[in-house]
Design a protein around this motif. Structure first.
Motif, PDB file in Angstrom:
ATOM      1  N   ILE A  47       0.821  -1.204   0.000  1.00 49.95           N
ATOM      2  CA  ILE A  47       0.000   0.000   0.000  1.00 49.95           C
ATOM      3  C   ILE A  47       0.865   1.267   0.000  1.00 49.95           C
ATOM      4  O   ILE A  47       0.515   2.271  -0.590  1.00 49.95           O
ATOM      5  CB  ILE A  47      -1.008  -0.008   1.162  1.00 49.95           C
ATOM      6  N   ASN A  48       2.013   1.176   0.643  1.00 46.89           N
ATOM      7  CA  ASN A  48       2.935   2.306   0.668  1.00 46.89           C
ATOM      8  C   ASN A  48       4.352   1.738   0.779  1.00 46.89           C
ATOM      9  O   ASN A  48       4.828   1.472   1.883  1.00 46.89           O
ATOM     10  CB  ASN A  48       2.626   3.216   1.856  1.00 46.89           C
ATOM     11  N   ASN A  63      -0.537   3.864   7.352  1.00 44.56           N
ATOM     12  CA  ASN A  63      -1.452   3.793   6.206  1.00 44.56           C
ATOM     13  C   ASN A  63      -2.921   3.748   6.597  1.00 44.56           C
ATOM     14  O   ASN A  63      -3.766   3.395   5.784  1.00 44.56           O
ATOM     15  CB  ASN A  63      -1.091   2.565   5.360  1.00 44.56           C
ATOM     16  N   SER A  65      -5.253   6.018   6.994  1.00 44.59           N
ATOM     17  CA  SER A  65      -6.211   6.823   6.232  1.00 44.59           C
ATOM     18  C   SER A  65      -6.554   6.158   4.902  1.00 44.59           C
ATOM     19  O   SER A  65      -7.723   6.101   4.518  1.00 44.59           O
ATOM     20  CB  SER A  65      -5.691   8.244   6.013  1.00 44.59           C
ATOM     21  N   THR A  66      -5.560   5.607   4.218  1.00 44.75           N
ATOM     22  CA  THR A  66      -5.827   4.906   2.963  1.00 44.75           C
ATOM     23  C   THR A  66      -6.623   3.639   3.219  1.00 44.75           C
ATOM     24  O   THR A  66      -7.575   3.328   2.486  1.00 44.75           O
ATOM     25  CB  THR A  66      -4.510   4.573   2.233  1.00 44.75           C
ATOM     26  N   LEU A  69     -10.263   4.358   3.646  1.00 45.06           N
ATOM     27  CA  LEU A  69     -10.918   4.631   2.365  1.00 45.06           C
ATOM     28  C   LEU A  69     -11.198   3.336   1.601  1.00 45.06           C
ATOM     29  O   LEU A  69     -12.265   3.177   0.999  1.00 45.06           O
ATOM     30  CB  LEU A  69     -10.067   5.584   1.522  1.00 45.06           C
ATOM     31  N   VAL A  90      -7.173  -3.079  -2.880  1.00 44.33           N
ATOM     32  CA  VAL A  90      -6.592  -1.733  -2.906  1.00 44.33           C
ATOM     33  C   VAL A  90      -6.492  -1.250  -4.349  1.00 44.33           C
ATOM     34  O   VAL A  90      -6.830  -0.103  -4.661  1.00 44.33           O
ATOM     35  CB  VAL A  90      -5.215  -1.703  -2.206  1.00 44.33           C
ATOM     36  N   TRP A  93      -9.853  -0.223  -5.650  1.00 42.66           N
ATOM     37  CA  TRP A  93     -10.205   1.097  -5.110  1.00 42.66           C
ATOM     38  C   TRP A  93      -9.447   2.193  -5.849  1.00 42.66           C
ATOM     39  O   TRP A  93     -10.041   3.196  -6.253  1.00 42.66           O
ATOM     40  CB  TRP A  93      -9.897   1.133  -3.610  1.00 42.66           C
ATOM     41  N   ARG A  94      -8.148   1.992  -6.054  1.00 39.56           N
ATOM     42  CA  ARG A  94      -7.358   3.002  -6.772  1.00 39.56           C
ATOM     43  C   ARG A  94      -7.891   3.218  -8.180  1.00 39.56           C
ATOM     44  O   ARG A  94      -7.972   4.353  -8.651  1.00 39.56           O
ATOM     45  CB  ARG A  94      -5.885   2.589  -6.810  1.00 39.56           C
ATOM     46  N   THR A  97     -11.143   5.254  -7.981  1.00 43.78           N
ATOM     47  CA  THR A  97     -10.974   6.656  -7.586  1.00 43.78           C
ATOM     48  C   THR A  97     -10.247   7.467  -8.648  1.00 43.78           C
ATOM     49  O   THR A  97     -10.443   8.671  -8.746  1.00 43.78           O
ATOM     50  CB  THR A  97     -10.239   6.783  -6.238  1.00 43.78           C
TER      51      THR A  97
END
Length: 100
Positions: A47-48, A63, A65-66, A69, A90, A93-94, A97
């Motif tokens: 994710i990061n 992570n 906050s992500t 979401l 994830v 979702w990306r 968005t």
């Protein structure tokens, strides 16, 4: 449901490591109902990538906050608890968005 037709999702601060899968299990409050969500090791690393070498708890905190979401999106799209957040979720979702 809240006024904007979304569930109100927050982390409760409770978590544990699943001794079988070694994934992180976190507790969430969804519209004042408690549910669990499993976060795979891979998703926490993917994710990061900057936090990749940190421990699972540190990756989770960095992570949150992500992840909120992504979980919100999963619930809005009909996923039912218990939830499992994966890299695939994830990425879905990306993709959604970035199309908005």
């Amino acid at each position: 449901m809240t006024d904007d037709n979304h569930n109100r999702v927050t982390f409760t601060g409770k978590s544990a490591i699943n001794s079988d899968s070694f994934n992180l299990i976190v507790q969430l409050s969804v519209d004042d109902n408690l549910i669990t969500c499993e976060l795979t090791q891979v998703v926490l690393q993917d994710i990061n990538p900057v936090t990749r070498l940190s421990g699972m708890q540190e990756q989770f905190v960095a992570n949150q906050s992500t992840l909120l979401l992504v979980i919100q999106d999963m619930l809005d799209n009909g996923h039912q608890p218990p939830l499992t957040v994966t890299t695939e979720r994830v990425n879905e979702w990306r993709n959604r968005t970035t199309q908005l």
